[in-house]
Write a protein that holds these residues in place. Structure first.
Motif, PDB file in Angstrom:
ATOM      1  N   GLY A 149      25.203  20.697  41.137  1.00 26.24           N
ATOM      2  CA  GLY A 149      27.193  21.292  42.288  1.00 26.24           C
ATOM      3  C   GLY A 149      27.573  20.731  42.170  1.00 26.24           C
ATOM      4  O   GLY A 149      28.710  21.831  41.721  1.00 26.24           O
ATOM      5  N   PRO A 150      27.946  18.890  42.238  1.00 25.17           N
ATOM      6  CA  PRO A 150      28.854  18.356  41.939  1.00 25.17           C
ATOM      7  C   PRO A 150      29.822  18.759  40.608  1.00 25.17           C
ATOM      8  O   PRO A 150      30.832  18.407  41.035  1.00 25.17           O
ATOM      9  N   THR A 151      29.415  18.959  40.008  1.00 22.23           N
ATOM     10  CA  THR A 151      29.794  19.335  38.059  1.00 22.23           C
ATOM     11  C   THR A 151      30.289  20.754  37.622  1.00 22.23           C
ATOM     12  O   THR A 151      30.858  21.166  38.398  1.00 22.23           O
ATOM     13  N   THR A 152      28.922  21.046  37.328  1.00 20.69           N
ATOM     14  CA  THR A 152      29.454  22.337  36.832  1.00 20.69           C
ATOM     15  C   THR A 152      29.378  23.657  38.482  1.00 20.69           C
ATOM     16  O   THR A 152      30.118  24.245  37.897  1.00 20.69           O
ATOM     17  N   ARG A 215      19.602  14.341  48.488  1.00 18.40           N
ATOM     18  CA  ARG A 215      18.639  15.242  49.118  1.00 18.40           C
ATOM     19  C   ARG A 215      19.648  16.031  48.567  1.00 18.40           C
ATOM     20  O   ARG A 215      19.223  17.779  48.852  1.00 18.40           O
ATOM     21  N   TYR A 216      20.185  16.369  47.729  1.00 16.59           N
ATOM     22  CA  TYR A 216      20.616  17.505  46.681  1.00 16.59           C
ATOM     23  C   TYR A 216      19.202  18.209  45.826  1.00 16.59           C
ATOM     24  O   TYR A 216      19.306  19.006  46.022  1.00 16.59           O
ATOM     25  N   LEU A 217      18.459  16.936  45.270  1.00 13.37           N
ATOM     26  CA  LEU A 217      17.446  17.280  45.166  1.00 13.37           C
ATOM     27  C   LEU A 217      16.261  18.457  46.093  1.00 13.37           C
ATOM     28  O   LEU A 217      15.605  19.156  45.590  1.00 13.37           O
ATOM     29  N   GLU A 218      16.200  17.511  46.804  1.00 12.12           N
ATOM     30  CA  GLU A 218      15.575  18.073  47.824  1.00 12.12           C
ATOM     31  C   GLU A 218      16.146  19.668  48.377  1.00 12.12           C
ATOM     32  O   GLU A 218      15.623  20.320  49.091  1.00 12.12           O
ATOM     33  N   GLN A 219      17.725  19.823  47.748  1.00 12.23           N
ATOM     34  CA  GLN A 219      17.532  20.982  48.761  1.00 12.23           C
ATOM     35  C   GLN A 219      17.787  22.648  47.655  1.00 12.23           C
ATOM     36  O   GLN A 219      18.785  23.547  47.503  1.00 12.23           O
ATOM     37  N   GLY A 220      17.110  21.911  46.723  1.00 10.87           N
ATOM     38  CA  GLY A 220      17.138  23.023  45.341  1.00 10.87           C
ATOM     39  C   GLY A 220      17.905  22.477  43.874  1.00 10.87           C
ATOM     40  O   GLY A 220      18.151  23.379  42.522  1.00 10.87           O
ATOM     41  N   PRO A 222      18.659  21.356  40.083  1.00  5.44           N
ATOM     42  CA  PRO A 222      17.909  21.172  39.459  1.00  5.44           C
ATOM     43  C   PRO A 222      18.405  19.822  38.901  1.00  5.44           C
ATOM     44  O   PRO A 222      17.247  19.923  37.475  1.00  5.44           O
ATOM     45  N   TYR A 223      18.861  18.918  38.836  1.00  7.19           N
ATOM     46  CA  TYR A 223      19.814  18.575  37.681  1.00  7.19           C
ATOM     47  C   TYR A 223      18.872  17.132  37.138  1.00  7.19           C
ATOM     48  O   TYR A 223      18.984  16.771  36.228  1.00  7.19           O
ATOM     49  N   CYS A 225      15.542  17.259  38.065  1.00  9.05           N
ATOM     50  CA  CYS A 225      14.772  17.906  36.544  1.00  9.05           C
ATOM     51  C   CYS A 225      15.034  18.342  35.104  1.00  9.05           C
ATOM     52  O   CYS A 225      13.742  18.103  34.178  1.00  9.05           O
ATOM     53  N   GLN A 226      16.168  18.856  35.298  1.00 10.04           N
ATOM     54  CA  GLN A 226      16.992  19.052  33.758  1.00 10.04           C
ATOM     55  C   GLN A 226      17.154  17.624  32.772  1.00 10.04           C
ATOM     56  O   GLN A 226      16.793  17.043  31.908  1.00 10.04           O
ATOM     57  N   CYS A 227      17.676  16.506  34.019  1.00  7.59           N
ATOM     58  CA  CYS A 227      17.538  14.796  33.303  1.00  7.59           C
ATOM     59  C   CYS A 227      16.664  15.016  32.490  1.00  7.59           C
ATOM     60  O   CYS A 227      16.233  14.611  31.490  1.00  7.59           O
ATOM     61  N   HIS A 228      15.234  14.776  33.436  1.00  4.46           N
ATOM     62  CA  HIS A 228      14.046  14.082  32.303  1.00  4.46           C
ATOM     63  C   HIS A 228      13.170  14.903  31.922  1.00  4.46           C
ATOM     64  O   HIS A 228      12.945  14.624  30.693  1.00  4.46           O
TER      65      HIS A 228
END
Length: 360
Positions: A149-152, A215-220, A222-223, A225-228
């Motif tokens: 969210g903060p970038t794309t 908390r960004y991950l916890e709120q959905g 995907p960053y 998960c996509q990094c992993h």
């Protein structure tokens, strides 16, 4: 409201396809005043800092902008080149290489421009340049392989804000992520293999991504998960086992928990576990910048060696390497395949995109 148009628009101008590649941005100079202007714009973005606006306004203008510009200016001075900001130079080189590649394939049908989300070479400025050249169909490619969210998301916000004031809008395709694109994984793997051929392998390959609040991950978002997934696909391409590599997150800011494990803490802990040599790559950065050159190349190197490590190597970003341009070109080919004019051979484009995907 008055909507912006193009003065003296030529209705007979041949329609073109535009490609706008974007990156985060950079101050105009490694100086306190320039850093203050840049940080004010960057840190005022609600996508970047999700804190109630009134509270954040007081913190930003009362504390951060009075302290951080001088500190950041010193860091930027350490990476600044005679030609300017590394991020700006690499992003410009990427756009120029893409233009050369696409011109060879499509002539002047496809026009490439680069833009920065913050600072000079802004999205509205560069978008206007494309529209003035007759662009009626537009691909926007934020150079962030993993969506965040903060970038794309912020890039899309800026694009949408500009479009809201325009009289005429082009057809739009927006590349939200390419973290698992086969050509991108191939380019990353080729860069690691090239480094191994020159320097040999280390005990661990550490893949460091820019962090974001937990908390960004916890709120959905995907960053994480996509990094992993990028790490897993790169490890598979290199033939690495789960014990051969690590995924970590850097550049945290503020006091709340961010994505873990943290890169700096991990590097300080590895020597005590018998890991005396590491090689670090940053698969979430498309171009070398302050966070890779200084933070990973210098600061984290000191952490590792200071904790007893013996060998530390940073593998540079893909920048404008041919393999990276191949990958970005393949992504663009896929996006514009249905937009090609009749004079362009779509079979050649499709064959090239398929070949890039089959090269893994």
């Amino acid at each position: 409201m008055r909507y912006r148009g193009t003065n003296d628009y030529n209705h007979r101008q041949p329609p073109r396809i535009g490609v706008l590649v974007t990156n985060l941005g950079t101050p105009d100079a490694p100086e306190k005043g320039a850093l203050r202007r840049y940080l004010r714009e960057f840190l005022s973005d609600p996508r970047v800092v999700e804190v109630p606006r009134l509270i954040w306004f007081v913190i930003l203008h009362g504390i951060i902008l009075n302290v951080r510009p001088a500190r950041s200016a010193a860091a930027y001075s350490s990476v600044w080149t005679p030609e300017g900001s590394p991020l700006l130079l690499h992003t410009r080189a990427q756009a120029e290489a893409l233009q050369a590649r696409l011109t060879a394939q499509y002539g002047d049908t496809v026009q490439v421009e680069y833009a920065m989300r913050y600072g000079s070479h802004s999205i509205p400025e560069q978008l206007q340049s494309l529209l003035a050249r007759g662009v009626q169909r537009l691909v926007v490619l934020p150079l962030y392989p993993q969506y965040s969210g903060p970038t794309t998301g912020s890039t899309f916000d800026a694009l949408a804000a500009d479009f809201r004031g325009r009289r005429w809008l082009p057809e739009l395709r927006f590349v939200a992520q390419y973290h698992d694109h086969p050509a991108y994984i191939d380019a990353l793997a080729a860069s690691v293999r090239s480094h191994w051929q020159q320097h040999g392998r280390a005990d661990r390959l550490l893949m460091s991504y820019h962090g974001e609040p937990q908390r960004y991950l916890e709120q959905g978002d995907p960053y994480h998960c996509q990094c992993h997934k990028t790490s897993r696909l790169l490890a598979e391409a290199l033939g690495l086992s789960g014990e051969d590599y690590l995924t970590c997150f850097q550049s945290r800011f503020g006091r709340e928990p961010w994505l873990t494990p943290y890169t700096d803490e991990t590097l300080q802990e590895l020597p005590a576990k018998g890991i005396r040599s590491v090689q670090v790559i940053c698969p979430g950065f498309s171009a070398d910048c302050l966070e890779t050159i200084e933070e990973i190349g210098v600061e984290n190197r000191d952490y590792f060696l200071g904790a007893g490590g013996e060998r530390y190597e940073y593998i540079p970003c893909l920048n404008s390497e041919p393999g990276h341009i191949d990958a970005l070109s393949a992504i663009i080919d896929q996006q514009i395949s249905g937009w090609l004019p009749l004079s362009v051979d779509p079979d050649a484009t499709q064959s090239r995109a398929v070949a890039m995907g089959a090269s893994r």
